[in-house]
Design an enzyme around this catalytic site. Structure first.
Site, PDB file in Angstrom:
ATOM      1  CG  HIS A 113       0.256   6.225  -0.537  1.00 51.12           C
ATOM      2  ND1 HIS A 113      -0.820   6.875  -1.084  1.00 51.12           N
ATOM      3  CD2 HIS A 113      -0.226   5.580   0.568  1.00 51.12           C
ATOM      4  CE1 HIS A 113      -1.908   6.622  -0.353  1.00 51.12           C
ATOM      5  NE2 HIS A 113      -1.573   5.831   0.646  1.00 51.12           N
ATOM      6  CG  HIS A 116      -1.777   1.149   1.428  1.00 57.28           C
ATOM      7  ND1 HIS A 116      -3.122   1.125   1.152  1.00 57.28           N
ATOM      8  CD2 HIS A 116      -1.522   2.407   1.871  1.00 57.28           C
ATOM      9  CE1 HIS A 116      -3.656   2.300   1.413  1.00 57.28           C
ATOM     10  NE2 HIS A 116      -2.700   3.100   1.855  1.00 57.28           N
ATOM     11  CD  GLU A 117       1.619   3.496   3.793  1.00 54.15           C
ATOM     12  OE1 GLU A 117       1.741   4.561   3.144  1.00 54.15           O
ATOM     13  OE2 GLU A 117       0.650   3.273   4.549  1.00 54.15           O
ATOM     14  CG  HIS A 169       0.292   8.685  -7.177  1.00 55.00           C
ATOM     15  ND1 HIS A 169      -0.936   8.896  -6.599  1.00 55.00           N
ATOM     16  CD2 HIS A 169       0.277   9.400  -8.335  1.00 55.00           C
ATOM     17  CE1 HIS A 169      -1.659   9.682  -7.386  1.00 55.00           C
ATOM     18  NE2 HIS A 169      -0.949  10.003  -8.435  1.00 55.00           N
TER      19      HIS A 169
HETATM   20 ZN   LIG Z   1      -2.931   5.240   2.148  1.00 56.48          ZN
END
Ligand SMILES: [Zn+2]
Length: 601
Positions: free
Chosen positions: A398, A394-395, A401
């Site tokens: 980020h 998940h991180e 991105h």
């Molecule tokens: Zn998040």
């Protein structure tokens, strides 16, 4: 390998830490940067009163502003990241405090710019925006100028600004009341008496002992009940404030006012609420399944958060976790995978990630990407927790991105919005889920994964949409001249609970007070973004998994667009149209399918 969570920060070896050198090589370099900003920022005021006089003035002033902001961002990230390494470290505390003081002075000295820019006549501005030397600032200026119709006269703006601190009274009082003043007492557990607080309440609801859940729920809500008039009055104050601000600035509703900065049509909000409502029978089916599996005849709200399948014991060392993520994200291609992998693994001098626990380190996980430096990740990685593997993926989403955004855009518009933020992260979780389901045979693991995904979707889509519906209803009532009272607030909330939980879940007597304890409601019309974000990620990940190069390239266009487009536009480029109900319906179909799969285990 397991680390001692109480080890001191100074004993953490370099290869387990993030390497902040790209921000500042050391504390002394940060101090030098801090002095530079302190000595330079007032220069911006030499442009005061001159922005409308000549395009060169505006250009040079913007140039100066962004240079100062770039330095400020770098200083701020370093101070913040250092602070999270060991929150008890006094040098870090003082660095952070000094930075925040300076930052508010810097932004105060720049505050003349926006009103001066907005006062430049439209025809003049149109000409200036076409100049070559404005290319880098065009998007920034266009975003700023959108607000022009809602800007008031200088005297009125002054009054609005003077009122902005007192406007926060409701939200500040709410958190003081719930987090500090209220004493919820303790709860008896098999492991002894445990303190019940606003932040521990959630974990009591996951306790496998029903008696523990019952006691915690009863105590928590009877406290809320004894303060319900205060809580209702605070929330009403907050809604009134939203309505006042939106009307003062000439928006047609408080919803339109809240959605305006992201250029999101209220239709998107209504689509979400309507589509989720249409699909509530799938949610009810899940609760029916839980009721059966948990074997509780008087099944109630307090039983709905207990994990159906306890966290699977499955060891992944940190490096093994990275290896799983590399395989799972293969559909994104070599550049994505190798860049992320290098960042996550780091070298002998560290990388993007601060990997394990140490004394004083901030709990949980986050990704923090700035224009300079690497997209850093804080983890407290534990190798026996499968959910930490998902957190790392998940991180990592980020961070990638941020990596693409900062490398494909100039500073003035590299940063993406919160509306888009959870797309790239939950996208990676979808790919990881897909990979783990197809590469494992253990039925218990598969059931765990399916259930985790279901619970994530309930927390992120259904629950946030229920909240979104409540917020909308409360604001509409005030806008229609109806009174928000302790009774009407509970009545509205109870209706939603009945709709969302269905016939198989009993609602405890005081459950309608939940609507008065949600901190996010003090930032109106915000939570819907969680639901739209995950829905977009689900559609995009399916598109990439089932597609080819074109679909993947479309997704990269989204990652690379940073803040150069409005969120719905950048998602449309990636291939998902959030102005239609389709992505929400797609998520709902997936949910229904997952519930059916789970019932087979
Ligand atoms: Zn998040």
């Amino acid at each position: 390998m397991s680390v001692n969570p109480t080890r001191a920060r100074k004993d953490v070896p370099a290869h387990e830490k993030w390497n902040l050198n790209a921000l500042f090589p050391d504390d002394a370099a940060w101090e030098q940067g801090f002095e530079d900003l302190k000595n330079q920022y007032t220069e911006i005021e030499t442009y005061r009163g001159s922005l409308a006089d000549a395009p060169e003035n505006l250009r040079d002033c913007l140039n100066r502003m962004f240079e100062l902001e770039k330095l400020g961002e770098r200083l701020g990230y370093y101070a913040f990241l250092k602070m999270t390494e060991d929150q008890g470290d006094s040098a870090s505390q003082s660095r952070q405090a000094r930075f925040m003081q300076l930052e508010s002075k810097v932004s105060a000295s720049m505050s003349f710019m926006t009103p001066e820019i907005q006062e430049i006549p439209d025809s003049t501005m149109k000409e200036w925006l076409n100049r070559d030397d404005f290319t880098e600032y065009r998007i920034y200026l266009e975003k700023l100028l959108r607000f022009k119709p809602h800007v008031l006269s200088p005297a009125e703006e002054k009054l609005m600004a003077m009122q902005s601190e007192s406007a926060q009274t409701a939200s500040k009082t709410f958190s003081a009341l719930l987090d500090v003043d209220m004493d919820f007492g303790t709860v008896k557990t098999p492991q002894g008496e445990k303190p019940l607080t606003n932040s521990t309440f959630g974990s009591f609801m996951q306790n496998p002992e029903r008696e523990v859940r019952k006691e915690a729920y009863g105590k928590y809500y009877s406290h809320l009940d004894s303060h319900k008039n205060t809580l209702a009055s605070l929330y009403t104050g907050s809604v009134n404030q939203d309505v006042y601000r939106s009307q003062a600035r000439g928006y047609s509703s408080s919803l339109e006012y809240a959605l305006f900065p992201d250029k999101v049509d209220p239709k998107v909000y209504h689509n979400l609420v309507e589509t989720v409502n249409k699909n509530l029978p799938s949610l009810h089916a899940y609760y029916r399944l839980r009721k059966e599996k948990q074997g509780i005849s008087d099944y109630s709200l307090i039983d709905t958060k207990v994990p159906l399948i306890a966290d699977i014991k499955m060891e992944h060392s940190y490096d093994e976790a990275v290896a799983v993520i590399e395989k799972a994200l293969q559909p994104l291609g070599d550049e994505y995978v190798s860049t992320l992998s290098k960042g996550l693994r780091g070298g002998s001098n560290g990388g993007w990630v601060d990997k394990y626990e140490n004394k004083g380190k901030r709990s949980g996980a986050f990704s923090a990407g700035s224009f300079y430096g690497e997209p850093y990740i804080l983890m407290n990685y534990k190798e026996d927790l499968l959910r930490d593997l998902f957190t790392l993926a998940h991180e990592g989403g980020h961070s990638m991105h941020s990596w693409y955004s900062s490398r494909n855009n100039p500073f003035p518009h590299y940063n993406y919005t919160i509306f888009e933020a959870e797309v790239a992260s939950t996208f990676n979780e979808q790919l990881l889920f897909h990979h783990m389901m197809s590469s494992n045979d253990d039925p218990k693991l598969k059931a765990y994964l399916i259930n985790k995904r279901i619970d994530d979707m309930i927390g992120t889509i259904f629950r946030q949409t229920m909240f979104a519906e409540f917020e909308l209803r409360c604001h509409q009532m005030v806008e229609n001249g109806e009174a928000l009272t302790v009774q009407s607030l509970q009545d509205e909330y109870r209706k939603l609970l009945v709709n969302y939980f269905g016939e198989d879940v009993e609602l405890p007597e005081l459950s309608a007070l939940e609507g008065l304890r949600i901190p996010h409601f003090y930032r109106a019309f915000y939570v819907y973004k969680y639901a739209t974000g995950l829905s977009a990620a689900i559609s995009l990940s399916q598109r990439v998994l089932n597609g080819g190069d074109t679909e993947r390239e479309d997704y990269f266009k989204f990652l690379k667009s940073g803040g150069s487009r409005f969120p719905l536009e950048s998602l449309a480029v990636a291939g998902v149209d959030m102005s239609s109900p389709e992505p929400i319906q797609n998520a709902m179909d997936l949910f229904d399918d997952l519930v059916k799969k789970l019932s087979a285990y």
